[in-house]
Design a protein around this motif. Structure first.
Motif, PDB file in Angstrom:
ATOM      1  N   GLN A   1       0.841  -1.196   0.000  1.00 41.00           N
ATOM      2  CA  GLN A   1       0.000   0.000   0.000  1.00 41.00           C
ATOM      3  C   GLN A   1       0.874   1.242   0.000  1.00 41.00           C
ATOM      4  O   GLN A   1       2.105   1.137  -0.023  1.00 41.00           O
ATOM      5  CB  GLN A   1      -1.019  -0.009   1.132  1.00 41.00           C
ATOM      6  CG  GLN A   1      -0.488   0.054   2.546  1.00 41.00           C
ATOM      7  CD  GLN A   1      -1.649   0.077   3.561  1.00 41.00           C
ATOM      8  OE1 GLN A   1      -2.149  -0.974   3.918  1.00 41.00           O
ATOM      9  NE2 GLN A   1      -2.059   1.256   3.996  1.00 41.00           N
ATOM     10  N   GLY A   2       0.245   2.411   0.041  1.00 41.10           N
ATOM     11  CA  GLY A   2       0.986   3.656  -0.136  1.00 41.10           C
ATOM     12  C   GLY A   2       2.057   3.873   0.911  1.00 41.10           C
ATOM     13  O   GLY A   2       3.192   4.255   0.607  1.00 41.10           O
ATOM     14  N   ARG A   3       1.715   3.634   2.175  1.00 37.59           N
ATOM     15  CA  ARG A   3       2.703   3.934   3.222  1.00 37.59           C
ATOM     16  C   ARG A   3       3.868   2.965   3.175  1.00 37.59           C
ATOM     17  O   ARG A   3       4.965   3.283   3.650  1.00 37.59           O
ATOM     18  CB  ARG A   3       2.030   3.992   4.591  1.00 37.59           C
ATOM     19  CG  ARG A   3       1.503   2.710   5.120  1.00 37.59           C
ATOM     20  CD  ARG A   3       0.462   2.966   6.176  1.00 37.59           C
ATOM     21  NE  ARG A   3      -0.749   3.550   5.589  1.00 37.59           N
ATOM     22  CZ  ARG A   3      -1.762   4.043   6.289  1.00 37.59           C
ATOM     23  NH1 ARG A   3      -1.714   4.045   7.582  1.00 37.59           N
ATOM     24  NH2 ARG A   3      -2.821   4.536   5.686  1.00 37.59           N
TER      25      ARG A   3
ATOM     26  N   GLU B   1       6.163   4.600   0.785  1.00 36.59           N
ATOM     27  CA  GLU B   1       6.860   5.718   1.457  1.00 36.59           C
ATOM     28  C   GLU B   1       7.981   5.184   2.348  1.00 36.59           C
ATOM     29  O   GLU B   1       9.085   5.735   2.396  1.00 36.59           O
ATOM     30  CB  GLU B   1       5.865   6.489   2.334  1.00 36.59           C
ATOM     31  CG  GLU B   1       4.756   7.165   1.551  1.00 36.59           C
ATOM     32  CD  GLU B   1       3.517   7.408   2.418  1.00 36.59           C
ATOM     33  OE1 GLU B   1       3.577   7.214   3.653  1.00 36.59           O
ATOM     34  OE2 GLU B   1       2.474   7.779   1.855  1.00 36.59           O
TER      35      GLU B   1
ATOM     36  N   PHE C   1       1.562  14.187   3.111  1.00 38.85           N
ATOM     37  CA  PHE C   1       0.485  13.449   3.775  1.00 38.85           C
ATOM     38  C   PHE C   1       1.059  12.897   5.097  1.00 38.85           C
ATOM     39  O   PHE C   1       2.270  12.688   5.217  1.00 38.85           O
ATOM     40  CB  PHE C   1      -0.018  12.318   2.874  1.00 38.85           C
ATOM     41  CG  PHE C   1      -1.182  11.589   3.476  1.00 38.85           C
ATOM     42  CD1 PHE C   1      -2.415  12.204   3.611  1.00 38.85           C
ATOM     43  CD2 PHE C   1      -1.041  10.297   3.963  1.00 38.85           C
ATOM     44  CE1 PHE C   1      -3.479  11.550   4.200  1.00 38.85           C
ATOM     45  CE2 PHE C   1      -2.100   9.635   4.553  1.00 38.85           C
ATOM     46  CZ  PHE C   1      -3.323  10.263   4.676  1.00 38.85           C
TER      47      PHE C   1
ATOM     48  N   THR D   1       2.140  16.304  -3.749  1.00 40.04           N
ATOM     49  CA  THR D   1       1.046  15.393  -3.430  1.00 40.04           C
ATOM     50  C   THR D   1      -0.139  15.781  -4.321  1.00 40.04           C
ATOM     51  O   THR D   1      -0.668  16.889  -4.205  1.00 40.04           O
ATOM     52  CB  THR D   1       0.671  15.514  -1.942  1.00 40.04           C
ATOM     53  OG1 THR D   1       1.858  15.351  -1.157  1.00 40.04           O
ATOM     54  CG2 THR D   1      -0.344  14.459  -1.541  1.00 40.04           C
TER      55      THR D   1
ATOM     56  N   ASN E   1      -4.360  15.970  -0.386  1.00 46.13           N
ATOM     57  CA  ASN E   1      -5.410  15.418   0.486  1.00 46.13           C
ATOM     58  C   ASN E   1      -5.551  16.203   1.788  1.00 46.13           C
ATOM     59  O   ASN E   1      -6.655  16.524   2.213  1.00 46.13           O
ATOM     60  CB  ASN E   1      -5.078  13.943   0.775  1.00 46.13           C
ATOM     61  CG  ASN E   1      -6.154  13.238   1.584  1.00 46.13           C
ATOM     62  OD1 ASN E   1      -7.247  13.753   1.765  1.00 46.13           O
ATOM     63  ND2 ASN E   1      -5.851  12.054   2.061  1.00 46.13           N
TER      64      ASN E   1
ATOM     65  N   ASP F   1       3.556  12.144  -4.956  1.00 51.90           N
ATOM     66  CA  ASP F   1       2.703  11.218  -4.213  1.00 51.90           C
ATOM     67  C   ASP F   1       1.401  11.236  -5.009  1.00 51.90           C
ATOM     68  O   ASP F   1       0.603  12.161  -4.911  1.00 51.90           O
ATOM     69  CB  ASP F   1       2.498  11.730  -2.777  1.00 51.90           C
ATOM     70  CG  ASP F   1       1.494  10.884  -1.999  1.00 51.90           C
ATOM     71  OD1 ASP F   1       0.822  10.029  -2.621  1.00 51.90           O
ATOM     72  OD2 ASP F   1       1.365  11.086  -0.782  1.00 51.90           O
TER      73      ASP F   1
ATOM     74  N   ARG G   1      -3.964  10.268  -6.038  1.00 53.72           N
ATOM     75  CA  ARG G   1      -5.192  10.709  -6.728  1.00 53.72           C
ATOM     76  C   ARG G   1      -4.840  11.476  -8.005  1.00 53.72           C
ATOM     77  O   ARG G   1      -5.403  12.540  -8.285  1.00 53.72           O
ATOM     78  CB  ARG G   1      -6.046  11.549  -5.768  1.00 53.72           C
ATOM     79  CG  ARG G   1      -6.501  10.741  -4.546  1.00 53.72           C
ATOM     80  CD  ARG G   1      -7.370  11.522  -3.587  1.00 53.72           C
ATOM     81  NE  ARG G   1      -7.728  10.695  -2.435  1.00 53.72           N
ATOM     82  CZ  ARG G   1      -6.936  10.501  -1.373  1.00 53.72           C
ATOM     83  NH1 ARG G   1      -5.748  11.081  -1.309  1.00 53.72           N
ATOM     84  NH2 ARG G   1      -7.332   9.716  -0.376  1.00 53.72           N
TER      85      ARG G   1
ATOM     86  N   SER H   1      -0.265   5.170  -3.329  1.00 49.42           N
ATOM     87  CA  SER H   1      -1.225   4.177  -2.871  1.00 49.42           C
ATOM     88  C   SER H   1      -2.097   3.822  -4.066  1.00 49.42           C
ATOM     89  O   SER H   1      -2.595   4.711  -4.757  1.00 49.42           O
ATOM     90  CB  SER H   1      -2.083   4.794  -1.766  1.00 49.42           C
ATOM     91  OG  SER H   1      -3.177   3.955  -1.501  1.00 49.42           O
TER      92      SER H   1
ATOM     93  N   LYS I   1      -4.851   2.310  -3.661  1.00 49.81           N
ATOM     94  CA  LYS I   1      -6.146   2.061  -3.025  1.00 49.81           C
ATOM     95  C   LYS I   1      -7.133   3.209  -3.227  1.00 49.81           C
ATOM     96  O   LYS I   1      -8.243   3.159  -2.732  1.00 49.81           O
ATOM     97  CB  LYS I   1      -5.936   1.832  -1.519  1.00 49.81           C
ATOM     98  CG  LYS I   1      -5.054   0.624  -1.230  1.00 49.81           C
ATOM     99  CD  LYS I   1      -4.671   0.533   0.228  1.00 49.81           C
ATOM    100  CE  LYS I   1      -5.863   0.255   1.110  1.00 49.81           C
ATOM    101  NZ  LYS I   1      -5.462   0.023   2.509  1.00 49.81           N
ATOM    102  N   LYS I   2      -6.666   4.259  -3.905  1.00 52.48           N
ATOM    103  CA  LYS I   2      -7.557   5.416  -4.109  1.00 52.48           C
ATOM    104  C   LYS I   2      -8.003   5.444  -5.570  1.00 52.48           C
ATOM    105  O   LYS I   2      -8.805   4.627  -5.983  1.00 52.48           O
ATOM    106  CB  LYS I   2      -6.839   6.706  -3.707  1.00 52.48           C
ATOM    107  CG  LYS I   2      -6.784   6.926  -2.206  1.00 52.48           C
ATOM    108  CD  LYS I   2      -5.594   6.327  -1.562  1.00 52.48           C
ATOM    109  CE  LYS I   2      -5.510   6.652  -0.098  1.00 52.48           C
ATOM    110  NZ  LYS I   2      -4.540   5.825   0.593  1.00 52.48           N
TER     111      LYS I   2
HETATM  112  C1  PLP Z   1      -2.048  11.528  -0.363  1.00 49.93           C
HETATM  113  C2  PLP Z   1      -1.850  10.225   0.323  1.00 49.93           C
HETATM  114  N1  PLP Z   1      -0.635   9.666   0.355  1.00 49.93           N
HETATM  115  C3  PLP Z   1      -0.415   8.476   0.950  1.00 49.93           C
HETATM  116  C4  PLP Z   1      -1.422   7.786   1.580  1.00 49.93           C
HETATM  117  C5  PLP Z   1      -1.130   6.463   2.250  1.00 49.93           C
HETATM  118  O1  PLP Z   1      -1.623   5.426   1.471  1.00 49.93           O
HETATM  119  P1  PLP Z   1      -2.101   4.025   2.112  1.00 49.93           P
HETATM  120  O2  PLP Z   1      -3.335   4.304   2.894  1.00 49.93           O
HETATM  121  O3  PLP Z   1      -2.334   3.137   0.938  1.00 49.93           O
HETATM  122  O4  PLP Z   1      -0.993   3.523   2.976  1.00 49.93           O
HETATM  123  C6  PLP Z   1      -2.702   8.333   1.600  1.00 49.93           C
HETATM  124  C7  PLP Z   1      -3.799   7.623   2.299  1.00 49.93           C
HETATM  125  O5  PLP Z   1      -4.835   8.148   2.587  1.00 49.93           O
HETATM  126  C8  PLP Z   1      -2.932   9.585   0.947  1.00 49.93           C
HETATM  127  O6  PLP Z   1      -4.136  10.154   0.918  1.00 49.93           O
END
Ligand code: PLP
Length: 456
Positions: A98-100, A103, A123, A180, A184, A213, A216, A253, A255-256
């Motif tokens: 996933q995104g984190r 990172e 973020f 980013t 967000n 990042d 979105r 990520s 997942k968005k």
């Molecule tokens: C802009 C942004 N970067 C990184 C992340 C982290 O991604 P993940 O939830 O898949 O770990 C998010 C999650 O909400 C996000 O909105």
């Protein structure tokens, strides 16, 4: 026709369960007044996030049945890699869960203590991952981004003057610049391609890599199409290709916008950084052709890399989120404008002027909204971004204390969103009844996920 219709229809449905106000009062009390700790089955309409909760398409499900679950060298990864390369254009493709995780891998691989990293806004998880490796992170939003009602069309832009001065001052400590897209933490605001191009020029001059990042990016590109001169006739995919061509790397990520229930990605051009990231990947995520994802995840994501940039889909998404925002604005609810695509943000401090920062206005509003209607939302404000100095007891509050109504992709109908709008408006009409909360338990970092509260 003016009616906003979903560009899809349902063939599988999931029942929702109504709860009574008394039940919700009990559930939230038992959850320590933290909506994150509620059981999902006690939530009627879940606008807590747009992450990992998308409804999959028939094409995604069909591709998942055709996955290759071989341990290594799977056909599913080859398809994924080719689709990512065709869109992002970078040389190396590194999947992760996933995104984190992306990172974390990036920070572990390339950050040295004392490095400085610049962003429009980091973020929360990006900030934590960079700081854990000893980086100093600097957010450089434009002045308009701090004004929730400024009509600036690209409030996600980075402040170019401060960026240039910051890089010059940091000298060899300037490690990277991150944009980013969309921003967000400041209301889902987009970044203009003009701003990306100018940031790239500064980065080139100083030899500092420019990263995105890109959680979105598709929504960002559609807002560029709508708002930036010269892009109205371009397809979202074309705009995305241009965006990525300006960068040295992307972490995101999946997942968005990428419509995944799980997944993360790093793509980049620098072979030395790629090697260092892959070395970390093997230790903590998985092998380079999977990164901890199943073949069926990769198949689903490969299909989504096409669907997420479909113009009809993006047009509906932006229109339906805007309609939610307009319903709130028409009733006088203080919302962040212009509206982004993935969420509507309510200004907690303006909604609850009777609550001081210590009583966490946007968080308290989130709790009150759940009790009032069963709608769950997320605070991005005092709880998530507030910094506490245990030595002095002093608080540093963020510029904005926002309540986020995030819209999951392809999940809720317009009437679900109308219900959520009605609930917020009803609560606004009795806003002085929103009771403040205070911390009972606050962890050192990422408080929103585990903190507990009590009525102040
Ligand atoms: C802009 C942004 N970067 C990184 C992340 C982290 O991604 P993940 O939830 O898949 O770990 C998010 C999650 O909400 C996000 O909105």
């Amino acid at each position: 026709m003016k009616t906003v219709i979903e560009p899809y229809r349902s063939r599988v449905v999931e029942p929702l369960r109504m709860t009574t106000r008394e039940e919700r009062e009990r559930y939230i009390r038992e959850a320590g007044y933290n909506p994150f700790l509620l059981l999902a089955e006690h939530v009627l309409i879940d606008l807590v996030t747009d992450s990992g909760v998308s409804a999959l398409s028939t094409r995604q499900w069909s591709a998942m049945h055709d996955s290759d679950e071989s341990f290594t060298g799977s056909r599913s990864f080859e398809r994924f890699r080719e689709a990512v390369k065709a869109l992002f254009g970078h040389a190396f493709v590194i999947p992760c869960h996933q995104g984190r995780a992306a990172e974390h891998l990036l920070a572990r691989a390339v950050i040295r203590p004392g490095d400085v990293v610049f962003a429009n806004t980091h973020f929360a998880t990006t900030r934590e991952n960079l700081e854990e490796e000893g980086a100093e992170v600097r957010d450089l939003p434009i002045a308009e981004a701090l004004d929730p009602t400024s009509p600036h069309p690209f409030k996600g832009d980075i402040n170019l003057g401060r960026l240039e001065a910051g890089i010059a001052e940091a000298g060899p400590r300037a490690r990277m610049v991150i944009l980013t897209v969309t921003d967000n933490s400041r209301g889902g605001q987009p970044v203009s391609l003009g701003n990306v191009r100018a940031a790239r020029e500064i980065c080139r001059r100083f030899g500092v890599p420019l990263w995105l990042d890109a959680a979105r990016f598709a929504e960002n590109c559609y807002l560029v199409k709508l708002r930036e001169q010269g892009y109205a006739q371009k397809a979202p995919r074309e705009i995305a290709r241009e965006l990525f061509s300006l960068t040295d790397g992307v972490f995101m990520s999946l997942k968005k916008d990428a419509l995944g229930n799980t997944g993360g990605l790093i793509t980049l051009d620098d072979p030395a950084w790629a090697e260092a990231i892959r070395a970390r990947l093997l230790v903590s995520e998985g092998i380079p052709s999977a990164g901890g994802l199943a073949g069926r995840d990769l198949e689903s994501l490969t299909v989504a890399l096409g669907e997420m940039l479909d113009e009809g889909y993006l047009a509906h998404r932006v229109a339906s989120t805007r309609r939610l925002g307009e319903q709130l604005a028409a009733a006088g609810v203080p919302v962040v404008t212009p509206f982004g695509a993935h969420a509507i943000y309510v200004n907690g401090r303006a909604f609850c002027p009777h609550l001081p920062n210590e009583q966490l206005p946007a968080w308290s509003l989130s709790v009150a909204l759940y009790v009032h209607s069963g709608v769950r939302t997320w605070e991005t404000g005092n709880v998530m971004q507030g910094r506490h100095d245990p030595a002095t007891g002093a608080w540093q509050w963020p510029d904005l204390d926002l309540l986020r109504l995030a819209v999951p992709r392809r999940v809720y109908s317009q009437s679900h969103l109308d219900y959520a709008a009605e609930a917020v408006v009803e609560l606004f009409q009795q806003r002085s009844s929103v009771r403040g909360l205070r911390f009972v338990y606050r962890p050192a970092s990422l408080a929103q996920f585990v903190a507990t509260f009590e009525p102040a």
